[in-house]
Design an enzyme around this catalytic site. Sequence first.
Site, short mmCIF file in Angstrom:
data_model
loop_
_atom_site.label_atom_id
_atom_site.label_comp_id
_atom_site.label_asym_id
_atom_site.label_seq_id
_atom_site.Cartn_x
_atom_site.Cartn_y
_atom_site.Cartn_z
N TYR A 166 1.00 -1.12 0.12
CA TYR A 166 -0.08 -0.16 0.01
C TYR A 166 0.98 0.99 -0.03
O TYR A 166 0.73 2.29 -0.60
CB TYR A 166 -1.09 0.08 1.16
CG TYR A 166 -1.84 1.24 1.10
CD1 TYR A 166 -3.10 1.12 0.36
CD2 TYR A 166 -1.73 2.25 2.02
CE1 TYR A 166 -3.80 2.11 0.42
CE2 TYR A 166 -2.44 3.51 1.89
CZ TYR A 166 -3.66 3.28 1.17
OH TYR A 166 -4.43 4.52 1.01
N LYS A 170 1.12 3.96 -3.02
CA LYS A 170 0.54 5.55 -3.06
C LYS A 170 1.99 6.59 -3.24
O LYS A 170 1.88 7.54 -3.65
CB LYS A 170 0.07 5.73 -1.60
CG LYS A 170 -1.23 4.89 -1.49
CD LYS A 170 -2.25 5.35 -2.47
CE LYS A 170 -3.64 4.78 -2.33
NZ LYS A 170 -4.66 5.08 -3.44
#
Length: 261
Positions: A166, A170
Amino acid sequence: MSSVSAKIFAVTGGASGIGAATCRLLAERGAAVICVADVNCTDFASLQESIAQINASTLVQCTKVDVSSVQDVNLWLHGIVSKHGDLHGAANVAGIAQAAGLRTKLTILEEDDAEWRRVLDINLNGVFYSTRAEVKVMRDLPLAHRSIVNVASIAAFSHVPDVYAYGTSKNACAYLTTCIAADVFWSGIRVNCVSPGITNTPLLPQFEPKVKTLDEIRKLYREQGYPTSEAEDVARTIVWLLSEDSRPVYGANINVGACPP
């Protein structure tokens, strides 16, 4: 009159959370057409109903799209321009979470290959495929104000020894956005990024599977110094970046909510 009034927009991940809040705010401010892409169709009807109550003149077109599929993304965006004749702005909000706190040290050894690929496929490749296709269709339209907004996360600023997929997705989303912004600005297309902090969306419980209630999740983050924002807080920044009110901002990564650690 709002600078998004009477214009045509595309929103990935638009059926719920930040994406849906963005759609509702665009309708409130007079958007003519909002084209929603989401892999989950279950919320399409309720989104259309809520927007009809906000602004009955806004047309909402919902399409099942897997943003990790180049073909899905290209067909969807070309279909928008073929049907409506224009595309003034796009918000690439689609993304998935990764559960935290489930690994023991050394956490890197427990990062699953399949989950790594899945998270990056949606959170990074999906943004890349969408932005590339949006630039392509916008480039071929008459010169006008056009804007693309990608959604990263406060994780883009963080160095957490967990949720590697994650955080990487990002951080890469934010980097990709600034690079594309420099590339396409001279074509009349602005590209920016928004990095929400802890935001009250359907994804929030997925980050903390060990915590039972939303109130407990909010308390957990508050004790760490991170207040919880609402999806509408992020949507206001996205819509501002989509609008002509934010000219000439490009290549920015704006955090909404908790500041970078």
